[in-house]
Scaffold this motif. Sequence first.
Motif, short mmCIF file in Angstrom:
data_model
loop_
_atom_site.label_atom_id
_atom_site.label_comp_id
_atom_site.label_asym_id
_atom_site.label_seq_id
_atom_site.Cartn_x
_atom_site.Cartn_y
_atom_site.Cartn_z
N ARG A 4 2.69 -1.26 7.85
CA ARG A 4 1.29 -1.18 7.43
C ARG A 4 0.95 0.24 6.96
O ARG A 4 0.27 0.42 5.95
N ILE A 5 1.43 1.23 7.68
CA ILE A 5 1.19 2.62 7.29
C ILE A 5 1.91 2.95 5.99
O ILE A 5 1.37 3.63 5.12
N LYS A 6 3.13 2.43 5.84
CA LYS A 6 3.88 2.64 4.61
C LYS A 6 3.15 2.01 3.42
O LYS A 6 3.04 2.62 2.36
N MET A 7 2.63 0.80 3.60
CA MET A 7 1.88 0.14 2.52
C MET A 7 0.61 0.91 2.18
O MET A 7 0.26 1.07 1.01
N LEU A 8 -0.09 1.39 3.21
CA LEU A 8 -1.30 2.18 2.98
C LEU A 8 -0.96 3.40 2.14
O LEU A 8 -1.66 3.70 1.16
N VAL A 39 -19.97 4.64 -3.17
CA VAL A 39 -18.84 5.30 -2.52
C VAL A 39 -18.66 4.76 -1.10
O VAL A 39 -17.54 4.47 -0.67
N THR A 40 -19.75 4.59 -0.37
CA THR A 40 -19.67 4.09 1.00
C THR A 40 -19.13 2.66 1.03
O THR A 40 -18.26 2.34 1.85
N VAL A 41 -19.61 1.81 0.14
CA VAL A 41 -19.15 0.42 0.10
C VAL A 41 -17.66 0.36 -0.24
O VAL A 41 -16.90 -0.41 0.37
N LEU A 42 -17.22 1.17 -1.19
CA LEU A 42 -15.80 1.18 -1.55
C LEU A 42 -14.94 1.67 -0.40
O LEU A 42 -13.87 1.10 -0.12
N ILE A 43 -15.37 2.70 0.30
CA ILE A 43 -14.61 3.20 1.45
C ILE A 43 -14.57 2.16 2.56
O ILE A 43 -13.52 1.93 3.18
N VAL A 44 -15.68 1.50 2.82
CA VAL A 44 -15.71 0.46 3.85
C VAL A 44 -14.80 -0.70 3.46
O VAL A 44 -14.08 -1.25 4.31
N ALA A 45 -14.78 -1.06 2.18
CA ALA A 45 -13.90 -2.14 1.71
C ALA A 45 -12.43 -1.77 1.93
O ALA A 45 -11.63 -2.60 2.35
N ILE A 46 -12.10 -0.53 1.66
CA ILE A 46 -10.73 -0.06 1.87
C ILE A 46 -10.38 -0.10 3.36
O ILE A 46 -9.33 -0.59 3.76
N ILE A 47 -11.27 0.39 4.21
CA ILE A 47 -11.02 0.42 5.65
C ILE A 47 -10.89 -0.99 6.21
O ILE A 47 -9.97 -1.28 6.98
N PHE A 48 -11.78 -1.90 5.81
CA PHE A 48 -11.72 -3.27 6.30
C PHE A 48 -10.42 -3.97 5.90
O PHE A 48 -9.91 -4.80 6.64
N ARG A 49 -9.91 -3.65 4.74
CA ARG A 49 -8.68 -4.29 4.29
C ARG A 49 -7.49 -3.90 5.18
O ARG A 49 -6.61 -4.71 5.42
N TYR A 50 -7.47 -2.68 5.66
CA TYR A 50 -6.34 -2.22 6.47
C TYR A 50 -6.51 -2.52 7.96
O TYR A 50 -5.54 -2.51 8.69
N PHE A 51 -7.73 -2.77 8.39
CA PHE A 51 -7.94 -3.06 9.82
C PHE A 51 -8.55 -4.40 9.94
O PHE A 51 -8.76 -5.19 10.48
#
Length: 139
Positions: free
Chosen positions: A4-8, A127-139
């Motif tokens: 998962r970290i490698k993919m990130l 910017v906040t929505v995009l960052i939250v979307a990125i975070i939600f995808r990985y967790f």
Amino acid sequence: METRIKMLFLELIAALFVALILSGVFALATRRGRRKTGFFWVFLIIFLATWAGGIWIRPFGPILWGIHWLAFLLIGLVMALVLALSATDKFPRGRHETLNMLERIEQEKEVEKITYVTLSIFFWILVTVLIVAIIFRYF
């Protein structure tokens, strides 16, 4: 967890690479002999949109280093085109157009203050929505 970290990391690098290239092309295409001060913000929007879109849409295209890079490129291109369409400047061609433009500038000074605040709020929400979307995808 290591995968998962490698993919990130790989997806981050892909988004960064695509965003750097597209932001550079955008800066060169919209340059009109004047200094650009908003390059970092354009890059940030393209980078975050590329990363979020690349990890959320269904993977397609060829695989390079374990990721489907075409999805990142497609989203980055769409975002760069949207920004390019909104960045058009029309310069006056004669004295009459210049006088009309100056009158409009005077009338729009108050609207400009409100617009600046509104667009600033929109930018930070985006910017906040995009960052939250990125975070939600990985967790």
